[in-house]
Design an enzyme around this catalytic site. Sequence first.
Site, PDB file in Angstrom:
ATOM      1  N   HIS B  58       0.812  -1.220   0.000  1.00 19.95           N
ATOM      2  CA  HIS B  58       0.000   0.000   0.000  1.00 19.95           C
ATOM      3  C   HIS B  58       0.843   1.267   0.000  1.00 19.95           C
ATOM      4  O   HIS B  58       0.336   2.346   0.308  1.00 19.95           O
ATOM      5  CB  HIS B  58      -0.901   0.041   1.235  1.00 19.95           C
ATOM      6  CG  HIS B  58      -1.810  -1.123   1.405  1.00 19.95           C
ATOM      7  ND1 HIS B  58      -2.781  -1.424   0.484  1.00 19.95           N
ATOM      8  CD2 HIS B  58      -1.912  -2.058   2.385  1.00 19.95           C
ATOM      9  CE1 HIS B  58      -3.451  -2.504   0.905  1.00 19.95           C
ATOM     10  NE2 HIS B  58      -2.939  -2.915   2.046  1.00 19.95           N
ATOM     11  N   HIS B 221      -8.149  -4.052  -0.632  1.00 17.61           N
ATOM     12  CA  HIS B 221      -7.631  -5.400  -0.878  1.00 17.61           C
ATOM     13  C   HIS B 221      -8.539  -6.146  -1.841  1.00 17.61           C
ATOM     14  O   HIS B 221      -8.449  -7.359  -1.967  1.00 17.61           O
ATOM     15  CB  HIS B 221      -7.535  -6.195   0.424  1.00 17.61           C
ATOM     16  CG  HIS B 221      -6.812  -5.476   1.502  1.00 17.61           C
ATOM     17  ND1 HIS B 221      -7.461  -4.786   2.488  1.00 17.61           N
ATOM     18  CD2 HIS B 221      -5.493  -5.305   1.732  1.00 17.61           C
ATOM     19  CE1 HIS B 221      -6.560  -4.233   3.300  1.00 17.61           C
ATOM     20  NE2 HIS B 221      -5.360  -4.527   2.852  1.00 17.61           N
TER      21      HIS B 221
END
Lengths: 329, 329
Positions: B58, B221
Amino acid sequence: MMKKILNSPEEYADQALQGMCQAFPHLYAQSGESGRVITRAIPAKDKPGIVSGGGSGHLPTFAGYVGPGLLDACAVGNVFAGPAVMDCMAAIRAADNGKGVLLLFGNYGGDKMNFAMAAEMLEAEGIRTRTVLACDDVGSASRDERLKRRGVAGLIYAYKVAGARAEQPGATLDDVAEIARRALDNTVTLGVALSPCTVPEAGKPTFTLADNEMEIGMGIHGEPGIRRGPLLTADTLADEMLTTLCEDSALEAGDRVAVMVNSLGATPLEELFILWRRIQSALRTRNISWLPPQIGRYATSMEMAGASLTLMKLDDELASLLATPVVSP
Amino acid sequence: MMKKILNSPEEYADQALQGMCQAFPHLYAQSGESGRVITRAIPAKDKPGIVSGGGSGHLPTFAGYVGPGLLDACAVGNVFAGPAVMDCMAAIRAADNGKGVLLLFGNYGGDKMNFAMAAEMLEAEGIRTRTVLACDDVGSASRDERLKRRGVAGLIYAYKVAGARAEQPGATLDDVAEIARRALDNTVTLGVALSPCTVPEAGKPTFTLADNEMEIGMGIHGEPGIRRGPLLTADTLADEMLTTLCEDSALEAGDRVAVMVNSLGATPLEELFILWRRIQSALRTRNISWLPPQIGRYATSMEMAGASLTLMKLDDELASLLATPVVSP
C-alpha cells in the site's frame, strides 16, 4: 486493456490540465487561447525565462514542473502529441520578461519543429530564445549518435538545475542555457517496459508484450528499445541498467551522481525500492557516491508498467543547484 | 495479469522495506528481529508516541508515513497481511519514551487482534497505550454500523493531525488519542476499482471485472463494495462519490473540508485531475469550502486501477493541525 476514468477521449488532455490548475491555483494558471499553456500563477520578474513543452499523458511531466525554481511556462499537446506552434509562442511570451527564454524540451521531431517556428516568429518581436534538447535515452541510439537520442526523465534534472540557475541574481540566458546543456551532457537514462498503456483516443494498447516478456530501452511512448526478452529478476535488471548507464557515460570510481528511479505509471513504489536496494549496493561496489535519490513517478506514460533509471554525473555547481529548494506539489 | 519487478514473491515485502530505508536513511530505520518495523532515523523525545501498522503493498501507506510530524514507528506485514505480534510490540517499544503510545490503524480483524495482544503484553512492562481505529470506508458498511467499516485513505489525515498534536508542547497521550478520534469521526472515504492487482505470492489477480465494468465501494484489498456496474464517466462518478460522502457525513452549506483524491496505483494523475475538476465544481455548488487538496497516490494497492475520494470535515483545530509542516519524501 487498461480502463480509464474520463468523460470523453477527446477531452482527456484539456480536462486534466483544467483539473490540475483548479487543484493548485496558487501555483498554476491556464493561458493561451487553447488553454494548453500552463504558466506560474505569479509570474517571475527580472530573470531569464524557461519554457518546456510536450504531449499530455506524462504527468507530472511536463506541465507539473512549472513553478518557482523550475519552469516559467509549458505548452502542452494532446496525449503523446507535441504542442501546437501557437501554444509554444504563447508559452514563450508568458515566460519572457526582457531577459530572453530558454526552450528546454525532449528531442522529438514535432516538438523541435514547432518550437523552432515559434522562436523564429517571436524573434521578429524581439524575444530572444536559446534551445537545449534532452537526449538522455540511451535505449534509442548509440553513444556515437547521441544527438539522435530521445529525451526522457533526465529532462527533470535539467529543469531543476536550469531553474535554480535562472533565479540566481544577475543570471543571463546564456548562463542558464549553458548549465542546462551541461546537466544534460552528464545525464543518461534507460527505461524498461513491462506492459503498455492505452492512448484514450486510440482506445487500444500502444504495443503488446507476452506475459513473460519485457522490453529493455523502450521509449516512454512505446518506441522500440534495445531488445525484448524474458522478464528479468529485479536484481539482474538493476545490474544491467546500471552497467549500461555507467559504461555509456564513462562513470568511474570517485564520481558523484544524482539518481532517479522512476515509475512509468503502474509500477508501484514497492518495486522501485526493490530496484533501489540493488542499485545502491552496486553503486557502492563501484565506489560511486550519490545524493538522496529521487524515487517515484516523475515522468510517466499514464498506466504503463515499467521503470527507468537516470544518472546525472555531478560537479559542485550541479550538486549545489540540485539542492536549491523549489515550490511544487 | 500485471507483471512485476521483483526477485522472488517471498522476498517482495522485505526487499521493498529494505530499499525504502536505504533510499532515505536520514528518515527511516529498520528494526525488529524481522526487519519489519520501521522507525524514525532520529527518535523523537518527550512526546506521546504514535504507531501504526498493516500489510505491505500500500506504499506510501503505512510505513512511508513514519517521520517528524507523523508516525514514530510502524509494524509491517506481508502483502495485504497484518503485522506479527512481535513486530507490533517492537514498534510500540520503539515509539515509547515514557508518555505512552497511540496505536492508530485500520479496522481489520488481524491487525486489531495482534495490536491488542501486543498492547496487553507491554502493559505488564508499564507501557501505556490507547487505540484508535480508522473506519472511514463508507463502501464497507452502513452508517448505522459505522464501527464495522474498514479503514482506508482517511487514516492518512489521522496520522497528520495526531502527529502534529503529539509534537505540541505538553501534549498527553489522551490529547493525541482524542484528536485522532475526532479526525476519524469526521472522515469518510469511498473508493472505486477498475482493474485488480496481483499479490506476488498468489500470482494471480485478486478479482476480475469485465472490460466495461467498475465496482463502487470496493476495498483496497479487493473486498466487495456497494455494487458493480458499467464504467461511469468521470463526472458522473465524481458526482456519485461526492453525494454519497456528503450524505453519509451530513455535510452542509458553510462547512469546510480537507479533500483527498487518491489513486489506488495504476490510475494516473491525469485522471485524478479530471475527477477533481468536477469535485471542486460540485463542492462549490454545495457551498462547501476546502483546503488545498491532496491529489496523488497516498494509499495504494500496488497496480490496482481505481481511485478513492476522502473528505474530512474541519473545525479550526483540525485545520490548523493539518497545516503543520512535516518531513516526508
